[in-house]
Structures are given as C-alpha cells and as structure tokens.
Design a protein around this motif. Structure first.
Motif, PDB file in Angstrom:
ATOM      1  N   GLU A 132       0.707  -1.468  -0.264  1.00  0.00           N
ATOM      2  CA  GLU A 132       0.190   0.196   0.241  1.00  0.00           C
ATOM      3  C   GLU A 132       0.935   0.796   0.050  1.00  0.00           C
ATOM      4  OE1 GLU A 132      -3.051   0.016  -0.233  1.00  0.00           O
ATOM      5  OE2 GLU A 132      -3.459  -2.077  -0.616  1.00  0.00           O
ATOM      6  N   SER A 133       1.737   0.466   0.854  1.00  0.00           N
ATOM      7  CA  SER A 133       2.426   2.352   0.754  1.00  0.00           C
ATOM      8  C   SER A 133       4.363   2.758   0.782  1.00  0.00           C
ATOM      9  CB  SER A 133       2.380   3.087   2.393  1.00  0.00           C
ATOM     10  OG  SER A 133       1.194   2.864   3.199  1.00  0.00           O
ATOM     11  N   GLY A 134       4.726   1.225   0.485  1.00  0.00           N
ATOM     12  CA  GLY A 134       5.878   0.954  -0.228  1.00  0.00           C
ATOM     13  C   GLY A 134       7.429   0.480   0.788  1.00  0.00           C
ATOM     14  N   SER A 135       8.258   0.105   1.183  1.00  0.00           N
ATOM     15  CA  SER A 135       9.634  -0.708   2.183  1.00  0.00           C
ATOM     16  C   SER A 135       9.980   0.228   2.548  1.00  0.00           C
ATOM     17  CB  SER A 135       9.925  -1.775   1.011  1.00  0.00           C
ATOM     18  OG  SER A 135      10.884  -0.700   0.000  1.00  0.00           O
ATOM     19  N   LEU A 136       9.945   1.294   2.407  1.00  0.00           N
ATOM     20  CA  LEU A 136      10.400   2.448   2.746  1.00  0.00           C
ATOM     21  C   LEU A 136       9.507   3.130   4.677  1.00  0.00           C
ATOM     22  CD1 LEU A 136      12.900   3.938   4.321  1.00  0.00           C
ATOM     23  CD2 LEU A 136      11.992   5.887   3.106  1.00  0.00           C
ATOM     24  N   ILE A 137       8.251   3.045   4.004  1.00  0.00           N
ATOM     25  CA  ILE A 137       7.476   2.607   5.063  1.00  0.00           C
ATOM     26  C   ILE A 137       7.189   2.335   5.711  1.00  0.00           C
ATOM     27  CG2 ILE A 137       4.876   3.424   5.324  1.00  0.00           C
ATOM     28  CD1 ILE A 137       6.603   5.765   4.827  1.00  0.00           C
ATOM     29  N   ALA A 138       7.039   0.507   5.767  1.00  0.00           N
ATOM     30  CA  ALA A 138       7.332  -0.881   6.073  1.00  0.00           C
ATOM     31  C   ALA A 138       8.185  -0.778   6.944  1.00  0.00           C
ATOM     32  CB  ALA A 138       7.080  -2.157   5.001  1.00  0.00           C
ATOM     33  N   SER A 139       9.472  -0.379   6.957  1.00  0.00           N
ATOM     34  CA  SER A 139      10.786  -0.610   7.453  1.00  0.00           C
ATOM     35  C   SER A 139      10.955   0.022   8.727  1.00  0.00           C
ATOM     36  CB  SER A 139      11.829  -0.406   6.879  1.00  0.00           C
ATOM     37  OG  SER A 139      12.181   1.248   6.653  1.00  0.00           O
ATOM     38  N   ARG A 140       9.977   1.472   8.508  1.00  0.00           N
ATOM     39  CA  ARG A 140      10.040   1.983   9.730  1.00  0.00           C
ATOM     40  C   ARG A 140       9.078   1.792  10.658  1.00  0.00           C
ATOM     41  NH1 ARG A 140       9.732   8.325   7.747  1.00  0.00           N
ATOM     42  NH2 ARG A 140      10.163   9.019  10.424  1.00  0.00           N
ATOM     43  N   GLN A 141       7.865   1.134  10.406  1.00  0.00           N
ATOM     44  CA  GLN A 141       7.024   0.374  11.311  1.00  0.00           C
ATOM     45  C   GLN A 141       7.130  -0.885  12.331  1.00  0.00           C
ATOM     46  OE1 GLN A 141       3.534   1.315  11.335  1.00  0.00           O
ATOM     47  NE2 GLN A 141       3.057  -0.104  12.831  1.00  0.00           N
ATOM     48  N   LEU A 142       8.600  -1.379  11.318  1.00  0.00           N
ATOM     49  CA  LEU A 142       9.212  -2.671  11.828  1.00  0.00           C
ATOM     50  C   LEU A 142      10.677  -2.129  12.767  1.00  0.00           C
ATOM     51  CD1 LEU A 142       6.661  -3.997  10.318  1.00  0.00           C
ATOM     52  CD2 LEU A 142       9.201  -5.937  10.002  1.00  0.00           C
ATOM     53  N   GLY A 143      11.082  -1.237  13.403  1.00  0.00           N
ATOM     54  CA  GLY A 143      11.962  -0.887  12.966  1.00  0.00           C
ATOM     55  C   GLY A 143      13.621  -0.893  12.983  1.00  0.00           C
ATOM     56  N   HIS A 144      13.497  -1.313  11.320  1.00  0.00           N
ATOM     57  CA  HIS A 144      14.446  -1.226  11.213  1.00  0.00           C
ATOM     58  C   HIS A 144      15.465  -0.199  10.204  1.00  0.00           C
ATOM     59  CE1 HIS A 144      12.680  -4.860   9.490  1.00  0.00           C
ATOM     60  NE2 HIS A 144      13.623  -5.688  10.630  1.00  0.00           N
ATOM     61  N   SER A 145      16.623   0.153  10.208  1.00  0.00           N
ATOM     62  CA  SER A 145      17.731   0.686  10.044  1.00  0.00           C
ATOM     63  C   SER A 145      17.478   1.389   8.778  1.00  0.00           C
ATOM     64  CB  SER A 145      18.780   0.980  10.192  1.00  0.00           C
ATOM     65  OG  SER A 145      19.754  -0.702  10.119  1.00  0.00           O
ATOM     66  N   SER A 146      17.202   0.464   7.929  1.00  0.00           N
ATOM     67  CA  SER A 146      16.937   0.352   6.113  1.00  0.00           C
ATOM     68  C   SER A 146      16.161  -0.635   6.234  1.00  0.00           C
ATOM     69  CB  SER A 146      18.806   0.407   5.217  1.00  0.00           C
ATOM     70  OG  SER A 146      18.395  -0.491   5.140  1.00  0.00           O
ATOM     71  N   ASP A 147      15.112  -0.047   4.809  1.00  0.00           N
ATOM     72  CA  ASP A 147      14.644  -0.778   4.020  1.00  0.00           C
ATOM     73  C   ASP A 147      14.898  -2.038   2.996  1.00  0.00           C
ATOM     74  OD1 ASP A 147      15.858   0.566   1.950  1.00  0.00           O
ATOM     75  OD2 ASP A 147      13.545   0.552   1.065  1.00  0.00           O
ATOM     76  N   ALA A 148      16.275  -2.585   3.111  1.00  0.00           N
ATOM     77  CA  ALA A 148      16.859  -3.625   2.497  1.00  0.00           C
ATOM     78  C   ALA A 148      16.768  -4.525   3.908  1.00  0.00           C
ATOM     79  CB  ALA A 148      18.318  -3.377   2.492  1.00  0.00           C
TER      80      ALA A 148
END
Length: 377
Positions: free
Chosen positions: A330-346
């Motif tokens: 829905e919103s892209g991998s960067l938004i998903a990474s911030r939701q999960l608390g990762h340092s990068s979306d990689a």
C-alpha cells in the motif's frame, strides 16, 4: 661477510649457561618490540631452575598489551582473554560465550594459534554446518572476532577465518500470511481462547502484533504509560530479555536505536489497549500472573499451544512479515521498514516482505508499440 640475521621481533635466541652449581645463570638475547636486541638473564640453583626463571622473564617481555599470549597459546586461552573484552549487551555476550563453550572449544580448544589455519577452521565450520547451519554461521562470527584479537596484537599475522568459504545455502523466499489467512488464524485462536479461562491474553497479543508489527520482546515490554490514548499512538521504549547478569528484566531501550519509534494504532489496536487498561493492576500491558515481565520462552510455549498443528509454521515473527508485506503493497518498503523499526528497508525487503510477482500494469503504455493502432496527435 654478512653478519647473522636479526631475530624476529618478540623472539629469543639460543640459551647459554654459566656459573657454579647452586648459582647457575641462563643467558639469551631477546629482540624487544622497539626492534632492539637485548640480553636477558636469570639465575637458579640448577640449570633447570635457571631455565624456568628465564622463560618467565621472556614470557613477560613477549606479552603484548597484557594479553599474555603467544603463537603457541591455545584457542581456549585466546577465548579466556577475548571474552572479557566484549562490550556488547549482556545478552549478546551470553550468546557469544555459548558458541565458544558449546561448539568452538570442544572442537578446537586445544589447537595452538598457529595451528588454526584457514583449512582447519573451514573443516570445523563445514562439519558444524551439516548439523546446525545457523550455529555454524554464528560460530564463524565469534571465531573470527577471537582470531581478530590475536591479529591486532601481532600474535598471528592474518585472520584465518576471513578466507573460509562455506557452501552456499539456498535462500528461503519470504512468505507472508495473507489477509484471508490472518482472519482464518484469528478465528482459530479465538476458538482456542474460549475453551479455557486465562487464554484471552494470547488472542490480544496476536491482535497487538497485527496492529503494530512489534517484535515479541517489544510487545511484552509495552506499558500503558507508553500509550497516548488521545493521539492514538504507542512509543516503543524497551524490550524484555534474559541474560546471565540481570536475569529476566525489562530493558529500557529496544533492540536498536532505529527500534525507538512512535506508531499510530489502527482502531482495533487502540480499543484493545483501552479494554486491557480498564482491568490492569500495573503498567505492563502483557504481564505474567505476578504483574512482572512475561518470560519470552513461556509466551512462545503458549503460542505453540494456541496455534496447534494446523498452523504449525506460524511464529510471532510471521505477524511482522504480514504487517510489512501489507504496508509495502500500500505504501512502499520504506514505510514498512520504519513500522518494523529497521535501520533501512534493505533488511525489511530481504527478510520480511514477500516478493510481489505481479508487475505494475503497463499495458496502456505498451499499446503504443502496436503498429496496427493509429496514434492521434
């Protein structure tokens, strides 16, 4: 005529003995770490006693930086010097010590440092990988760090673990629960929870995982004081963990700096927290029966009981994958990474987001290449 070659730094030459019985002097040359060769002597009541005293003197000169190690020291001795230098969290130190005690020392603890060649290290790690692939990977990290310490203090010239080549492990494709699967699973857990008092918290925990994508330790550390009911948000401020020093405790910071985040809750998550707060005796949202942090192992046991064999492959981490994949769509991998608390979306894309095999619809764009269509300008 060329003179004799200088001694390598940190080594000694031949030993000579002199003096009467009862006052024997052992003498040798030692090349210090400033490059200067000096005479070193020691006295004893016999040749053996003088030799032992000289070795102690040389040992003191050979020890660099207080490590008290040489090339002839064992892997076990290196581990004993390396472990106290660790500065990671206590839980990480405990994990490293476990790999040393359970895997490395039984296999190679008696090796001399110079005997730990790349080939021998690779043989050990390949043997371990055949039975415990994840332990082999972690043991390689620990062993490399240990040998790195020996390299830094010039005890050995190179780190033999760096050049180890391990068999390629087939990469597992990320598989995330679909919305329909999540709904089916929730009905299954709801039915299980209704069969016995005290099981409702497991269903609430599942719903909170789905509302946030929290790690299990973050969920168990969640406090009502972290919730802003007016704004509909939670602050991720800690995690629950166990280590050898503090035992089971709530750590006042999450796994990493990027884990510190504020999440906006969906309505079902906010309503769940309001309901639990109304009946809570303390600040923890998911405490044990004594109001203290719940043991993560106990939570995992409860979850295994709740899911049953029908959903055997579903772990708490499965909900993080479901959350990440849905948000990415829905919103892209960067938004998903911030939701999960990762340092990068990689990290998120590699381990948590199921690959979308449906390419974007470009059919109207490609229609321009159809020669049978007249383009209107």
């Amino acid at each position: 005529m060329r003179g004799r070659a200088p001694l390598p730094i940190g080594t000694s030459g031949q030993v000579s003995y002199s003096g009467p019985k009862g006052k024997v002097v052992a003498l040798t040359r030692f090349r210090d770490f400033d490059g200067v060769t000096r005479r070193v002597s020691a006295q004893g009541t016999s040749r053996a006693a003088a030799d032992a005293a000289l070795k102690e003197k040389l040992k003191a000169r050979t020890h660099l930086g207080g490590l008290e190690l040489t090339r002839d020291s064992t892997i076990k001795e290196l581990s004993e010097r390396w472990l106290p230098t660790l500065t990671q969290s206590q839980a990480t130190q405990d994990s490293y010590r476990q790999k040393v005690d359970r895997y490395i020392l039984p296999a190679m603890g008696a090796w001399r440092l110079w005997e730990a060649t790349t080939g021998r290290c690779e043989a050990f790690l390949r043997t371990l990988q055949a039975t415990a692939p994840s332990m082999a990977s972690q043991s390689r990290v620990v062993l490399s760090l240990m040998m790195g310490l020996a390299v830094r203090y010039d005890i050995i010239g190179t780190n033999p673990v760096r050049e180890v080549m391990m068999p390629t492990v087939e990469k597992r494709q990320v598989s995330a629960l679909s919305v329909e699967q999540v709904q089916d699973l929730r009905r299954h857990i709801d039915k299980w929870a209704g069969q016995k008092p005290g099981r409702a918290s497991t269903l609430d925990a599942m719903d909170m995982f789905l509302a946030t994508g929290l790690r299990p330790g973050e969920l168990l550390s969640l406090q009502f004081s972290d919730v802003d009911f007016r704004m509909g948000t939670i602050a991720v401020t800690g995690t629950v963990k166990r280590d050898s020093v503090h035992g089971l405790h709530r750590q006042a910071s999450p796994k990493s700096e990027s884990g510190k985040r504020v999440l906006t809750l969906p309505l079902f998550g906010l309503e769940l927290l309001r309901r639990r707060k109304a009946g809570a005796a303390g600040d923890l949202v998911f405490p044990n029966r004594n109001g203290e942090p719940m043991e993560p192992a106990n939570f995992r046991r409860l979850w295994r009981e709740a899911r049953g064999k029908q959903w055997e492959g579903v772990k708490p981490s499965s909900f993080r994958k479901a959350v990440a994949t849905l948000i990415e769509r829905e919103s892209g991998s960067l938004i998903a990474s911030r939701q999960l608390g990762h340092s990068s979306d990689a990290i998120t894309k590699k381990h948590y987001i199921e690959r979308n095999r449906n390419a974007p619809d470009s059919s109207l764009i490609l229609e321009q290449l159809n020669s049978r269509v007249t383009l209107v300008h």
